[in-house]
Design an enzyme around this catalytic site. Structure first.
Site, PDB file in Angstrom:
ATOM      1  N   VAL A  58      -7.438  44.330  44.734  1.00 26.52           N
ATOM      2  CA  VAL A  58      -6.599  43.455  45.217  1.00 26.52           C
ATOM      3  C   VAL A  58      -6.175  42.334  44.297  1.00 26.52           C
ATOM      4  O   VAL A  58      -4.861  41.998  44.540  1.00 26.52           O
ATOM      5  CB  VAL A  58      -7.428  42.862  46.533  1.00 26.52           C
ATOM      6  CG1 VAL A  58      -6.611  41.709  47.223  1.00 26.52           C
ATOM      7  CG2 VAL A  58      -7.888  43.962  47.344  1.00 26.52           C
ATOM      8  N   ARG A  59      -6.865  41.864  43.467  1.00 27.83           N
ATOM      9  CA  ARG A  59      -6.658  40.822  42.603  1.00 27.83           C
ATOM     10  C   ARG A  59      -5.299  41.150  41.563  1.00 27.83           C
ATOM     11  O   ARG A  59      -4.372  40.533  41.393  1.00 27.83           O
ATOM     12  CB  ARG A  59      -7.758  40.267  41.840  1.00 27.83           C
ATOM     13  CG  ARG A  59      -8.658  39.634  43.034  1.00 27.83           C
ATOM     14  CD  ARG A  59      -9.748  39.023  42.055  1.00 27.83           C
ATOM     15  NE  ARG A  59     -10.770  38.733  43.074  1.00 27.83           N
ATOM     16  CZ  ARG A  59     -12.198  38.908  43.338  1.00 27.83           C
ATOM     17  NH1 ARG A  59     -12.368  40.002  42.579  1.00 27.83           N
ATOM     18  NH2 ARG A  59     -12.867  38.557  44.291  1.00 27.83           N
ATOM     19  N   LYS A  85      -8.587  39.687  29.775  1.00 30.07           N
ATOM     20  CA  LYS A  85      -7.924  41.010  29.611  1.00 30.07           C
ATOM     21  C   LYS A  85      -7.032  41.329  28.373  1.00 30.07           C
ATOM     22  O   LYS A  85      -6.156  40.411  28.062  1.00 30.07           O
ATOM     23  CB  LYS A  85      -7.161  41.837  30.860  1.00 30.07           C
ATOM     24  CG  LYS A  85      -6.786  42.919  30.878  1.00 30.07           C
ATOM     25  CD  LYS A  85      -5.927  43.267  31.968  1.00 30.07           C
ATOM     26  CE  LYS A  85      -6.833  43.872  33.111  1.00 30.07           C
ATOM     27  NZ  LYS A  85      -5.899  44.454  34.280  1.00 30.07           N
ATOM     28  N   HIS A 143     -12.962  49.569  31.024  1.00 33.69           N
ATOM     29  CA  HIS A 143     -13.208  50.175  32.379  1.00 33.69           C
ATOM     30  C   HIS A 143     -12.540  51.661  32.344  1.00 33.69           C
ATOM     31  O   HIS A 143     -12.421  52.277  33.097  1.00 33.69           O
ATOM     32  CB  HIS A 143     -12.664  49.435  33.442  1.00 33.69           C
ATOM     33  CG  HIS A 143     -13.679  48.425  34.241  1.00 33.69           C
ATOM     34  ND1 HIS A 143     -13.404  47.624  35.348  1.00 33.69           N
ATOM     35  CD2 HIS A 143     -14.467  47.543  33.446  1.00 33.69           C
ATOM     36  CE1 HIS A 143     -13.917  46.654  35.346  1.00 33.69           C
ATOM     37  NE2 HIS A 143     -14.834  46.533  34.045  1.00 33.69           N
ATOM     38  N   LYS A 196      -9.439  52.430  31.352  1.00 32.26           N
ATOM     39  CA  LYS A 196      -8.179  52.476  31.852  1.00 32.26           C
ATOM     40  C   LYS A 196      -6.992  52.302  30.755  1.00 32.26           C
ATOM     41  O   LYS A 196      -5.905  52.005  31.055  1.00 32.26           O
ATOM     42  CB  LYS A 196      -7.792  51.825  32.969  1.00 32.26           C
ATOM     43  CG  LYS A 196      -8.744  52.204  34.226  1.00 32.26           C
ATOM     44  CD  LYS A 196      -8.530  51.187  35.460  1.00 32.26           C
ATOM     45  CE  LYS A 196      -9.537  51.848  36.651  1.00 32.26           C
ATOM     46  NZ  LYS A 196      -9.251  50.850  37.858  1.00 32.26           N
ATOM     47  N   HIS A 208      -7.082  49.443  28.866  1.00 39.72           N
ATOM     48  CA  HIS A 208      -6.896  48.129  28.313  1.00 39.72           C
ATOM     49  C   HIS A 208      -8.516  47.662  28.047  1.00 39.72           C
ATOM     50  O   HIS A 208      -9.371  48.138  28.765  1.00 39.72           O
ATOM     51  CB  HIS A 208      -6.279  47.242  29.248  1.00 39.72           C
ATOM     52  CG  HIS A 208      -6.858  47.206  30.537  1.00 39.72           C
ATOM     53  ND1 HIS A 208      -6.339  48.022  31.710  1.00 39.72           N
ATOM     54  CD2 HIS A 208      -8.140  46.547  31.173  1.00 39.72           C
ATOM     55  CE1 HIS A 208      -7.294  47.668  32.664  1.00 39.72           C
ATOM     56  NE2 HIS A 208      -8.068  47.111  32.656  1.00 39.72           N
ATOM     57  N   ARG A 213     -11.486  44.594  28.213  1.00 41.18           N
ATOM     58  CA  ARG A 213     -11.750  43.309  29.289  1.00 41.18           C
ATOM     59  C   ARG A 213     -12.990  42.397  28.257  1.00 41.18           C
ATOM     60  O   ARG A 213     -13.681  43.130  27.664  1.00 41.18           O
ATOM     61  CB  ARG A 213     -12.695  43.793  30.531  1.00 41.18           C
ATOM     62  CG  ARG A 213     -11.569  44.378  31.452  1.00 41.18           C
ATOM     63  CD  ARG A 213     -12.235  44.866  32.622  1.00 41.18           C
ATOM     64  NE  ARG A 213     -11.267  45.242  33.699  1.00 41.18           N
ATOM     65  CZ  ARG A 213     -10.993  44.591  34.601  1.00 41.18           C
ATOM     66  NH1 ARG A 213     -11.170  43.415  34.752  1.00 41.18           N
ATOM     67  NH2 ARG A 213      -9.915  45.037  35.496  1.00 41.18           N
TER      68      ARG A 213
END
EC number: 3.6.4.-
Length: 317
Positions: free
Chosen positions: A108-109, A188, A221, A223, A225, A227
């Protein structure tokens, strides 16, 4: 996190679906309704305000009994729902795909950040509808492309070189699902382009991370990229990553978990994700997070990890 079915519903037109955003009054009606157990997974007809999400997703919304959900009565909810529909309506979704699409859990963020980028007239996403839709399709898992700098969720840029961009995430200021912990700080790192990266660019990034962000762990995670998170939140991220990986495998949404560059990733996290990919249990994998690892030979000559106390960065204190 929330399923796409929390934002919109499908309407069959010819042999494919058009997606329509929910309005807040329909959701409010659904949240007060008594619904039979067998109908919990069906879209709810509010009669007055139109279609609402399936009642099984009640916990995704902020109510008096549940403060952890989305603030669905904000204008930001409408903006995110409309943006999702625009992206889904730009591709063809057939009857065999629709259930899988709507059950997908999204950040959502991340989506709120894309709305903020879209509204910023200095941002490339303000000027390019094509790039905006591409960014949304990546965010909702409808594209196999990775999130690069141009299609990233955004934030405040704190470092950039020819290959990487590092963003400070701005979730504290969000309307839809703000992080309430005022001590939250997370970053990120996105690739500027999805292509091979020179050693010099990697060395520049590693030097920046070791010098300025030595109180943080660099993880992924899976994907595409990086973190950069506080060590205190590593276990929480591990639980989420493991659960998502297992759920995707169970539902058939198998995407390759990208381990990324071992020279950049925190050694213990690389061990954790490698073990997860081998099919080990969560307990077995998590032990690797707290195990003392044998220090690998420094891949970059002249780049020391040793710092005197007066040289250590105060970012994150």
């Amino acid at each position: 996190m929330a399923e796409l079915a929390c934002f919109c519903y499908p309407h069959l037109e010819n042999d494919s679906y058009k997606f329509i955003p929910f309005n807040s009054l329909a959701i409010k009606c659904m949240l007060t309704a008594k619904v039979d157990k067998k109908d919990q997974d069906k879209f709810y007809n509010s009669i007055i305000y139109g279609i609402a999400p399936p009642p099984q997703f009640k916990k995704r919304y902020n109510t008096n009994d549940n403060s952890r959900g989305m603030n669905y009565e904000t204008s930001m909810f409408n903006k995110v729902a409309i943006l999702i529909c625009e992206a889904l309506n730009s591709i063809r979704v057939t009857q065999s795909d629709v259930a899988n699409v709507l059950s997908r859990v999204v950040s959502v963020r991340h989506l709120e950040n894309l709305v903020l980028r879209k509204e910023n007239h200095q941002d490339v996403l303000f000027h390019s509808k094509e790039l905006l839709l591409k960014a949304v399709l990546i965010a909702i898992g409808q594209s196999k492309e990775i999130e690069t700098t141009a299609t990233a969720e955004g934030g405040e840029i704190v470092f950039q070189n020819a290959a990487f961009t590092m963003w400070k995430l701005t979730y504290l200021d969000h309307k839809l699902m703000p992080i309430l912990d005022q001590n939250f700080i997370e970053y990120k790192i996105t690739l500027n382009e999805d292509k091979p990266i020179s050693d010099i660019c990697v060395k520049e990034l590693v030097a920046e991370l070791r010098w300025q962000y030595n109180r943080f762990a660099v993880i992924t995670h899976g994907k595409g990229h990086y973190r950069v998170i506080k060590y205190s939140s590593v276990a929480n991220h591990a639980d989420r990553v493991f659960a998502t990986y297992k759920n995707n495998a169970k539902s058939g949404n198998v995407t390759d978990f990208n381990l990324l560059d071992q020279r950049i990733i925190w050694q213990n996290w690389y061990a954790f994700t490698s073990s997860m990919k081998q099919g080990n249990t969560l307990d077995v994998c998590k032990k690797l997070l707290f195990q003392k690892m044998k220090q690998e030979k420094n891949p970059f000559k002249g780049l020391s990890t040793d710092r005197k106390m007066d040289e250590v960065s105060h970012v994150g204190i």
